[in-house]
Design a protein around this motif. Structure first.
Motif, PDB file in Angstrom:
ATOM      1  N   ARG A  18       0.851  -1.185   0.000  1.00 48.63           N
ATOM      2  CA  ARG A  18       0.000   0.000   0.000  1.00 48.63           C
ATOM      3  C   ARG A  18       0.888   1.236   0.000  1.00 48.63           C
ATOM      4  N   MET A  20       0.901   5.637  -0.244  1.00 55.96           N
ATOM      5  CA  MET A  20       0.165   6.898  -0.196  1.00 55.96           C
ATOM      6  C   MET A  20       1.077   8.019  -0.690  1.00 55.96           C
ATOM      7  N   SER A  75      -4.680  13.456  -0.771  1.00 53.98           N
ATOM      8  CA  SER A  75      -3.747  12.345  -0.876  1.00 53.98           C
ATOM      9  C   SER A  75      -4.281  11.277  -1.826  1.00 53.98           C
ATOM     10  N   SER A  77      -3.939   7.183  -2.848  1.00 58.34           N
ATOM     11  CA  SER A  77      -3.507   5.888  -2.331  1.00 58.34           C
ATOM     12  C   SER A  77      -3.604   4.811  -3.397  1.00 58.34           C
ATOM     13  N   GLU A  79      -3.917   0.953  -3.035  1.00 55.93           N
ATOM     14  CA  GLU A  79      -4.166  -0.032  -1.989  1.00 55.93           C
ATOM     15  C   GLU A  79      -3.263  -1.258  -2.127  1.00 55.93           C
TER      16      GLU A  79
END
Lengths: 114, 114
Positions: A18, A20, A75, A77, A79
């Protein structure tokens, strides 16, 4: 200091992790955007947000999610990162929408997924 | 889908030469923007053209919007190494719910050799 700041500037990660990417701005703009840039493909819109409570999908949103934590923060992301998400990612802001609004870009976050 | 096609994709010229790059579409755009992106940085707006037939000058750069608002050109006179970069055109495309977002061409990568 840059008006649109992205962190990290460079990141190498492995498949399945993950990730970010963060963006903050001091321009006071309501509209924020995440773009992806691949060589020869130009800039493609991933997600955009007109204010804190507004999130919209762009043309290539699959595999990505976003969070608008405040007017100044947006932000992106991933995953579960995959190699074809290796690209240069840009955050941008705009004070105007519609037909002639100028986009102000950050310096980019280069992501490599192994 | 409103697409913007840019040509040439790559251009390498000697310092002092003149050049023209193009941005074409089969669709009418209410306005077009030109951005320049230098290596390691985000795109920066150079100009917005909004009226068919409009010509705008920015020092040695001349931008023209076609009469039918389907195309635009960027002409650089006496190119300098500082002109090196990726030149992107962008125009507003309808993205639903009454909103427009910028769609980008794939860009022309210009190298000016000293």
């Amino acid at each position: 200091d840059a008006d649109v700041t992205q962190t990290p500037r460079n990141r190498i990660t492995k498949t399945g992790k993950r990730i970010m990417l963060e963006c903050s701005q001091t321009k006071g703009h309501d509209r924020m955007y995440w773009y992806r840039q691949d060589p020869g493909l130009g800039l493609q819109l991933i997600y955009y947000s007109f204010d804190v409570k507004d999130i919209n999908k762009g043309e290539i949103s699959d595999g990505y999610s976003v969070s608008r934590q405040a007017q100044a923060k947006f932000s992106l992301s991933l995953e579960s990162a995959i190699p074809n998400q290796t690209a240069l990612y840009f955050c941008a802001t705009s004070g105007l929408g519609g037909l002639t609004g100028e986009l102000f870009f950050g310096e980019g976050s280069r992501l490599t997924v192994l | 889908t409103q697409l913007l096609e840019q040509s040439p994709q790559f251009l390498s010229i000697q310092e002092g030469e003149n050049l023209t790059v193009y941005c074409n579409s089969s669709s009418v755009f209410s306005s077009l923007q030109w951005y320049r992106q230098e290596p390691g940085e985000g795109p920066v707006l150079l100009v917005t053209v909004v009226t068919g037939g409009e010509v705008k000058k920015l020092k040695r750069l001349t931008f023209q919007f076609g009469d039918a608002r389907k195309d635009s050109s960027l002409h650089i006179t006496a190119a300098q190494p500082g002109d090196t970069g990726l030149y992107l055109c962008a125009g507003p495309a309808y993205s639903g719910a009454g909103s427009y977002q910028l769609t980008f061409g794939k860009g022309t990568k210009l190298s000016v050799i000293p």
